[in-house]
Design a protein around this motif. Structure first.
Motif, PDB file in Angstrom:
ATOM      1  N   TYR A 263      18.268   1.306 -21.192  1.00 51.34           N
ATOM      2  CA  TYR A 263      17.910   0.250 -22.136  1.00 51.34           C
ATOM      3  C   TYR A 263      18.860   0.151 -23.332  1.00 51.34           C
ATOM      4  O   TYR A 263      18.697  -0.730 -24.170  1.00 51.34           O
ATOM      5  CB  TYR A 263      16.475   0.485 -22.648  1.00 51.34           C
ATOM      6  CG  TYR A 263      15.468   0.588 -21.539  1.00 51.34           C
ATOM      7  CD1 TYR A 263      15.032  -0.548 -20.860  1.00 51.34           C
ATOM      8  CD2 TYR A 263      14.963   1.823 -21.145  1.00 51.34           C
ATOM      9  CE1 TYR A 263      14.107  -0.460 -19.830  1.00 51.34           C
ATOM     10  CE2 TYR A 263      14.031   1.929 -20.122  1.00 51.34           C
ATOM     11  CZ  TYR A 263      13.609   0.783 -19.458  1.00 51.34           C
ATOM     12  OH  TYR A 263      12.711   0.876 -18.434  1.00 51.34           O
ATOM     13  N   GLU A 435      15.698  -5.680 -12.865  1.00 47.65           N
ATOM     14  CA  GLU A 435      15.474  -4.683 -11.816  1.00 47.65           C
ATOM     15  C   GLU A 435      16.353  -4.960 -10.605  1.00 47.65           C
ATOM     16  O   GLU A 435      16.829  -4.021  -9.946  1.00 47.65           O
ATOM     17  CB  GLU A 435      13.999  -4.659 -11.425  1.00 47.65           C
ATOM     18  CG  GLU A 435      13.101  -4.144 -12.549  1.00 47.65           C
ATOM     19  CD  GLU A 435      11.701  -3.815 -12.079  1.00 47.65           C
ATOM     20  OE1 GLU A 435      11.443  -3.956 -10.861  1.00 47.65           O
ATOM     21  OE2 GLU A 435      10.864  -3.419 -12.917  1.00 47.65           O
ATOM     22  N   PRO A 552      12.282   1.432 -12.748  1.00 46.01           N
ATOM     23  CA  PRO A 552      11.712   2.333 -13.770  1.00 46.01           C
ATOM     24  C   PRO A 552      10.254   2.636 -13.446  1.00 46.01           C
ATOM     25  O   PRO A 552       9.481   1.735 -13.083  1.00 46.01           O
ATOM     26  CB  PRO A 552      11.837   1.534 -15.073  1.00 46.01           C
ATOM     27  CG  PRO A 552      12.807   0.434 -14.766  1.00 46.01           C
ATOM     28  CD  PRO A 552      12.669   0.147 -13.310  1.00 46.01           C
ATOM     29  N   PHE A 553       9.865   3.904 -13.548  1.00 42.64           N
ATOM     30  CA  PHE A 553       8.494   4.330 -13.273  1.00 42.64           C
ATOM     31  C   PHE A 553       7.926   4.900 -14.566  1.00 42.64           C
ATOM     32  O   PHE A 553       8.386   5.924 -15.060  1.00 42.64           O
ATOM     33  CB  PHE A 553       8.485   5.389 -12.164  1.00 42.64           C
ATOM     34  CG  PHE A 553       7.097   5.800 -11.740  1.00 42.64           C
ATOM     35  CD1 PHE A 553       6.364   5.010 -10.872  1.00 42.64           C
ATOM     36  CD2 PHE A 553       6.535   6.969 -12.221  1.00 42.64           C
ATOM     37  CE1 PHE A 553       5.090   5.388 -10.475  1.00 42.64           C
ATOM     38  CE2 PHE A 553       5.265   7.350 -11.839  1.00 42.64           C
ATOM     39  CZ  PHE A 553       4.534   6.561 -10.964  1.00 42.64           C
ATOM     40  N   ARG A 554       6.920   4.222 -15.128  1.00 41.85           N
ATOM     41  CA  ARG A 554       6.408   4.593 -16.448  1.00 41.85           C
ATOM     42  C   ARG A 554       5.009   5.200 -16.411  1.00 41.85           C
ATOM     43  O   ARG A 554       4.478   5.625 -17.444  1.00 41.85           O
ATOM     44  CB  ARG A 554       6.376   3.363 -17.355  1.00 41.85           C
ATOM     45  CG  ARG A 554       7.735   2.690 -17.560  1.00 41.85           C
ATOM     46  CD  ARG A 554       7.622   1.534 -18.535  1.00 41.85           C
ATOM     47  NE  ARG A 554       8.877   0.843 -18.736  1.00 41.85           N
ATOM     48  CZ  ARG A 554       9.309  -0.155 -17.980  1.00 41.85           C
ATOM     49  NH1 ARG A 554       8.558  -0.579 -16.962  1.00 41.85           N
ATOM     50  NH2 ARG A 554      10.466  -0.729 -18.215  1.00 41.85           N
ATOM     51  N   GLU A 555       4.358   5.222 -15.229  1.00 40.98           N
ATOM     52  CA  GLU A 555       2.959   5.639 -15.165  1.00 40.98           C
ATOM     53  C   GLU A 555       2.769   7.101 -15.564  1.00 40.98           C
ATOM     54  O   GLU A 555       1.851   7.441 -16.318  1.00 40.98           O
ATOM     55  CB  GLU A 555       2.404   5.415 -13.752  1.00 40.98           C
ATOM     56  CG  GLU A 555       1.950   3.989 -13.486  1.00 40.98           C
ATOM     57  CD  GLU A 555       3.124   3.012 -13.463  1.00 40.98           C
ATOM     58  OE1 GLU A 555       4.268   3.477 -13.310  1.00 40.98           O
ATOM     59  OE2 GLU A 555       2.899   1.801 -13.610  1.00 40.98           O
ATOM     60  N   PHE A 556       3.615   7.976 -15.054  1.00 38.64           N
ATOM     61  CA  PHE A 556       3.532   9.390 -15.436  1.00 38.64           C
ATOM     62  C   PHE A 556       4.854  10.057 -15.091  1.00 38.64           C
ATOM     63  O   PHE A 556       5.715   9.466 -14.428  1.00 38.64           O
ATOM     64  CB  PHE A 556       2.368  10.111 -14.731  1.00 38.64           C
ATOM     65  CG  PHE A 556       2.450  10.095 -13.227  1.00 38.64           C
ATOM     66  CD1 PHE A 556       3.159  11.077 -12.535  1.00 38.64           C
ATOM     67  CD2 PHE A 556       1.820   9.104 -12.487  1.00 38.64           C
ATOM     68  CE1 PHE A 556       3.238  11.068 -11.159  1.00 38.64           C
ATOM     69  CE2 PHE A 556       1.886   9.081 -11.113  1.00 38.64           C
ATOM     70  CZ  PHE A 556       2.603  10.066 -10.439  1.00 38.64           C
ATOM     71  N   GLY A 557       5.023  11.279 -15.567  1.00 38.46           N
ATOM     72  CA  GLY A 557       6.264  12.020 -15.337  1.00 38.46           C
ATOM     73  C   GLY A 557       5.985  13.438 -14.905  1.00 38.46           C
ATOM     74  O   GLY A 557       4.877  13.759 -14.453  1.00 38.46           O
TER      75      GLY A 557
END
Length: 600
Positions: A263, A435, A552-557
């Motif tokens: 970003y 994306e 991008p995956f923002r739900e959890f890490g």
């Protein structure tokens, strides 16, 4: 040619009046400063070798041991129980003649102190190796730690409390243990049981037992013999047979990529981004050479990890062979190889023994970007040789790149600290379809145009026209975490330490006498150009077969995954297997439904 003349330290001509000698003090000063840098590196290596050689003790601890022994002797006590007297009796005759009795006793005491000090170092190292061989901590239940582990942790901390260098633990790490063949066979049968019928499993069990009792035991003895003298009995085989003996393309199949910030783009000036990135990478190399990096540890523990993979991070290339490739590593390199619009350049990053400033490297990169000269015949797509099959590349290299200008230019690439591609495309999360553009960004870093990366180098840095960056790394010399640490340091140093001016350029001043980047010269015959086209066809077909989707995956890490008491790596592996199962299962179900419909 002006730079070439300036590089000559002295010239002389014979005239009727005698010899006319002209010295170039600037060139002599450059040679002197470069020599000083080289000797500083040698002294640093010797110093680090001494510090590592006595770890977990310190070189200064010898002084404490010697003072302690001499103080004890001054108090009319013999801590050596007669050994100092025996050492004194066996001193060379020249010392007996030149030293007094008191001097001989002093020398003998220092010899004994040194032997005692070395014995203590070996004992400490042996104890540390025993402690690091303890593995029960891995099987402790969450929140319930055994008393043995509670005692073990402070002991490891005590023996490794001194600030270690990058390679300090290498001699204290335990050897990789050889698992018992019975355990290996048992685990294998357990893994294949769900895949076989009862009859098939019985046959597999009989074959496994026959292997264990005959050939397996003989091979196990060979393996134990190797493990006696090799710190890791599998690493060299893994490197050669998993990676270096592969005869297919290493592009996509072996090489992998790393992305820039998603970003944020620190600057949109391509040359400036290249200047800071190259500087950050060379600063990291300096830390590796000086062993200033902290040794990596198992996360959340005091257990150090092997740091051997860091040694071949820079100045390394994978050279092709007919049967197997070879990793070549050079101790130092004062230049990087740069590719731009089909031309190859050698860019010197040191001047008079000092590292160029980011602004100076930007200035040199801009010179390359502004160079209007066209590629030489066959030069533009030469990198496709590293992207195709290995055997044709090995044959071309041996026949056409082993002498003359081609060898000199190839050496400049292979001996470079790393490879830099100044890409003429724009990439990153941008535009109306961020994306979708991210997918294109990933594919570009993975294989590019199949000829604008040098896939044999340990890693290639890619700087795009809009200032985005990334890297493509060859896999055989190290695992991904080693490269990830390098790239994280580079991005952080670029953005937060080096920084940019308000107009997006690098900080610092430019030395006006910098020589032009050196254009590499090639003589590419028709046979090589034909093979370049053939290798490019193979590589392009492989690249076209890659379907890459990055999002991008923002739900959890990893934090939430660890709270579930599972390794993030294992979590991803299970996810991939589940996805594969669902895809193949849905395909089979769809095929069954189509067949049923057709029959009805």
């Amino acid at each position: 040619m002006a730079e070439a003349h300036q590089a000559v330290a002295f010239q002389f001509t014979i005239t009727p009046e005698g010899i006319d000698l002209q010295l170039s003090y600037q060139a002599l000063n450059q040679i002197y400063l470069s020599g000083v840098r080289s000797w500083k590196k040698r002294v640093s290596r010797v110093r680090n070798s001494l510090i590592k050689g006595v770890y977990p003790a310190s070189p200064s601890s010898w002084l404490f041991v010697a003072i302690g022994i001499l103080a004890t002797m001054y108090m009319q006590s013999d801590p050596s129980m007669g050994l100092i007297t025996k050492i004194q009796q066996h001193l060379p005759l020249s010392l007996h003649m030149s030293l007094s009795t008191q001097g001989q006793t002093m020398v003998s005491a220092l010899v004994f102190s040194t032997l005692l000090w070395l014995s203590l170092i070996l004992a400490l190292r042996f104890c540390l190796k025993l402690l690091l061989s303890y593995h029960q901590w891995m099987f402790e239940k969450h929140g319930r730690i055994s008393n043995t582990t509670k005692v073990w942790v402070p002991l490891v901390r005590l023996l490794s409390s001194r600030k270690p260098l990058l390679y300090s633990y290498q001699s204290s790490l335990p050897h990789l243990p050889v698992p018992a063949i019975q355990d290996t066979v048992s685990r294998y049968l357990e893994s294949v049981r769900p895949l076989l019928t009862d009859l098939e499993f019985k046959r597999m069990t009989d074959l496994a037992n026959e292997f264990e009792s005959n050939l397996g035991n003989r091979l196990q003895r060979y393996l134990k013999l190797k493990a006696l003298w090799a710190t890791n009995y599998v690493s060299d085989w893994w490197e050669e047979y998993v990676y270096l003996r592969s005869r297919g393309p290493i592009m996509v199949n072996s090489n992998y990529y790393g992305m820039d910030f998603l970003y944020v783009t620190p600057t949109s000036v391509q040359a400036a981004r290249a200047g800071n990135t190259i500087t950050a990478l060379l600063l990291y190399r300096r830390k590796v050479n000086r062993e200033e990096l902290k040794p990596s540890r198992v996360p959340g523990t005091v257990i150090p990890l092997c740091a051997a993979q860091c040694e071949r991070m820079f100045n390394t290339t994978r050279t092709p062979g007919v049967e197997t490739d070879v990793l070549q590593h050079w101790l130092d390199s004062e230049f990087v190889a740069v590719y731009h619009r089909g031309r190859y350049f050698r860019l010197w990053v040191y001047q008079a023994g000092r590292l160029l400033s980011p602004r100076e490297i930007e200035y040199q990169i801009q010179r390359i970007l502004d160079d209007p000269s066209p590629p030489l015949p066959g030069e533009e797509k030469l990198g496709a040789l590293t992207a195709g099959d290995r055997i044709p590349w090995a044959q071309m290299r041996k026949q056409y790149f082993s002498s003359g200008v081609n060898k000199r230019s190839l050496d400049a690439i292979e001996r470079a600290a790393f490879f830099v591609t100044l890409d003429d495309e724009e990439q990153g999360m941008r535009g109306d379809d961020p994306e979708g553009n991210l997918d294109s960004y990933a594919k570009s870093l993975l294989h590019g145009k199949c000829y604008d990366r040098w896939f044999d180098k340990s890693f290639s840095v890619v700087i795009y026209k809009n200032g985005k960056s990334g890297l493509n790394a060859e896999h055989s010399w190290a695992d991904a975490p080693t490269v990830a640490h390098l790239w994280e340091y580079t991005l952080a140093t670029d953005a937060f330490q080096l920084g940019y001016s308000e107009d997006g350029h690098c900080k610092g001043e430019v030395e006006p006498s910098l020589p032009q980047p050196q254009r590499l010269v090639w003589n590419i015959p028709a046979e090589v150009q034909a093979q370049v086209s053939s290798s490019l066809t193979v590589a392009q077909a492989l690249a076209d077969d890659v379907d890459c989707h990055v999002f991008p995956f923002r739900e959890f890490g990893k934090g939430r995954i660890k709270k579930c008491r599972i390794s993030p790596d294992a979590f991803i592996q299970i996810s991939l297997q589940l996805a594969y199962y669902r895809v193949t299962h849905s395909e089979r179900l769809l095929s069954f439904q189509i067949e049923s419909t057709a029959e009805s």
